[in-house]
Design an enzyme around this catalytic site. Structure first.
Site, short mmCIF file in Angstrom:
data_model
loop_
_atom_site.label_atom_id
_atom_site.label_comp_id
_atom_site.label_asym_id
_atom_site.label_seq_id
_atom_site.Cartn_x
_atom_site.Cartn_y
_atom_site.Cartn_z
N HIS A 24 0.84 -1.20 0.00
CA HIS A 24 0.00 0.00 0.00
C HIS A 24 0.87 1.25 0.00
O HIS A 24 0.54 2.25 -0.65
CB HIS A 24 -0.92 -0.03 1.22
CG HIS A 24 -1.89 1.10 1.27
ND1 HIS A 24 -2.30 1.67 2.44
CD2 HIS A 24 -2.54 1.77 0.28
CE1 HIS A 24 -3.15 2.65 2.19
NE2 HIS A 24 -3.32 2.73 0.89
N GLU A 71 1.83 2.04 -3.50
CA GLU A 71 0.74 2.63 -4.27
C GLU A 71 0.80 4.15 -4.16
O GLU A 71 0.55 4.88 -5.13
CB GLU A 71 -0.61 2.11 -3.78
CG GLU A 71 -1.79 2.76 -4.47
CD GLU A 71 -3.11 2.53 -3.76
OE1 GLU A 71 -3.94 3.46 -3.76
OE2 GLU A 71 -3.30 1.44 -3.19
N HIS A 72 1.11 4.65 -2.98
CA HIS A 72 1.21 6.09 -2.77
C HIS A 72 2.52 6.66 -3.31
O HIS A 72 2.54 7.69 -3.99
CB HIS A 72 1.12 6.41 -1.27
CG HIS A 72 -0.26 6.29 -0.71
ND1 HIS A 72 -0.96 7.36 -0.20
CD2 HIS A 72 -1.09 5.22 -0.56
CE1 HIS A 72 -2.15 6.96 0.24
NE2 HIS A 72 -2.24 5.66 0.03
N GLU A 131 -5.52 8.03 6.26
CA GLU A 131 -6.43 7.18 5.49
C GLU A 131 -6.95 6.02 6.33
O GLU A 131 -8.15 5.70 6.32
CB GLU A 131 -5.71 6.65 4.25
CG GLU A 131 -6.57 5.76 3.36
CD GLU A 131 -5.80 5.20 2.18
OE1 GLU A 131 -6.41 4.42 1.41
OE2 GLU A 131 -4.61 5.50 2.01
#
Length: 444
Positions: A71, A74-75, A151
């Protein structure tokens, strides 16, 4: 009638496959010299295209010490490369009215963009630059660490997100598939930059990359653009290499988690209780997945479904109630959800289980079968009306299913499902160890 495109094996460098699709669309697949797979679906008359760069690696593949890295990447891939700053990446798509994003799953990650067909070469260049040449700058990583924690906090404030996350953990237990895709606050705070870098360099390469595009796209031109962009990014795309195999064919370690049952209560000071019951489901490639689709549509897939009619329409006990299923390479989950007043949660839970058992024992009626097949058929056709859906279908066909079904063949498999197949499958699912998760103002 367009036939399925067989993708049973990843293929050797230089291999080519072609299949006509509905509406004069044409699907082509090429394996480039370095092992990169490129799949396109040309859709005549469209002036837009969606391109995606898929890596067959997800949160389940993280080693100890790397949890949350998938994850994180992804950023971070949007935060700059050797050739572009984060602002350069953002401006590239904003300037042409396009959009770019990414999605992390438990078994794959996709970076994608939707643009006009004339701007596709730019999109390919930018997305490929991100995938091959991310800097993973230490300062940017620390900034993004805070963004990801926000998030996760946002998701934790949504009880419907919490109940589904905890349900997956309850059913899959300590297996890597039971971990949250985005990581936990603890793992995100703990994972160092070196671990994220190691995860990136270990899993991102020509043999794991799949590029898919749909819309106004020229296959040969796209292959040339991908090769050029990967070469610019420093990847070896000249040495012949075979792609990495799919999950389940020995390419990835792991296996199905042991069946387990759990009852979990999560305290939240909310006005509504959220409850999920269920257990193990089917794998993503199980041939019974079409029967599962009909089962799911009948039980909790729409306004005419049994859960909606019994719990909402007849009794007014919930605003939202449905059933759901998700499949992975070696297991799956199946569950029933409802949100209701905390005082009614026991009654609603009883009704969820009652409708599930009734379906398992008595099956579905002929009218329910026809209605569910119609619902699924219409949804399938409507869902393929845009280039993003078609691009995603290509990626999942390559990484997950090992075949690309034409629309007519997909519809035939749905229509071939019998009421008896649904009843038998419902019985098998109901016989699995059952977990229940409640989120709300409960003390225990």
């Amino acid at each position: 009638m367009p036939l399925a495109l067989p993708l049973a094996t990843p293929g050797d460098p230089g291999s080519e496959l072609t299949a006509g699709q509905d509406g004069d669309a044409l699907v082509r697949r090429s394996v480039l010299p370095g092992g990169v797979r490129v799949l396109t679906e040309r859709m005549p008359g469209l002036r837009s295209a969606t391109v995606g760069a898929w890596v067959g690696v997800g949160s389940r593949d993280e080693r100890d010490g790397h949890h949350g890295s998938t994850h994180f990447l992804e950023h971070l891939l949007f935060k700059g490369t050797e050739r572009r700053t984060a602002m350069d990446i953002a401006e590239a798509f904003d300037t042409v009215g396009g959009e770019a994003n990414a999605a992390t799953g438990k078994e794959h990650t996709c970076y994608y963009a939707r643009v006009l067909d004339d701007d596709l070469p730019m999109a390919v260049d930018v997305i490929t630059d991100m995938v091959t040449s991310a800097r993973l700058d230490a300062a940017e990583l620390e900034t993004e660490r805070g963004v990801i924690l926000e998030e996760l906090a946002m998701n934790d404030d949504d009880p419907s997100d919490v109940v589904h996350e905890r349900f997956a953990q309850a059913v899959l237990g300590a297996h890597p598939l039971g971990r949250p895709i985005g990581g936990t606050p603890e793992t995100i705070r703990a994972v160092p930059r070196d671990a994220v870098w190691d995860h990136y360099t270990e899993h991102y390469g020509p043999r794991t990359l799949v590029v898919t595009a749909a819309g106004g796209v020229d296959h040969d031109a796209l292959c040339a653009q991908v090769l050029a962009a990967l070469g610019t990014g420093g990847w070896d795309v000249t040495t012949p290499q075979a792609p990495v195999g799919r999950r389940g064919d020995g390419a990835h370690a792991g296996g199905a988690p042991a069946s387990a049952a759990a009852s979990v209560t999560v305290h939240r000071a909310t006005e509504q209780a959220n409850v999920v019951i269920g257990g193990r489901g089917l794998t993503a490639t199980d041939p019974r997945r079409f029967a599962l689709s009909v089962l799911n549509a009948t039980l909790g897939g729409g306004m005419s479904s049994r859960l909606f009619q019994e719990i909402r329409e007849k009794r007014g006990l919930a605003y939202s109630t449905y059933s759901f299923a998700s499949g992975h390479a070696d297991t799956g989950i199946f569950g029933l959800y409802a949100g209701c007043t905390p005082a009614k949660v026991d009654e609603v839970t009883r009704l969820l289980e009652q409708e599930w058992e009734r379906l398992a024992n008595d099956g579905i009626t002929a009218a329910e079968r026809e209605r569910s097949i119609g619902q699924l058929s219409g949804g399938l056709v409507l869902g393929l009306e845009d280039t993003g859906s078609r691009m995603s279908r290509l990626g999942k066909a390559e990484l997950v299913h090992g075949e690309l079904l034409g629309l007519d063949e997909s519809l035939e498999r749905i229509r071939a499902v019998t009421a008896e197949e649904v009843r038998v499958l419902a019985g098998e699912l109901a016989a699995q160890p059952r977990s229940m998760v409640r989120v709300g103002p409960f003390t225990g």
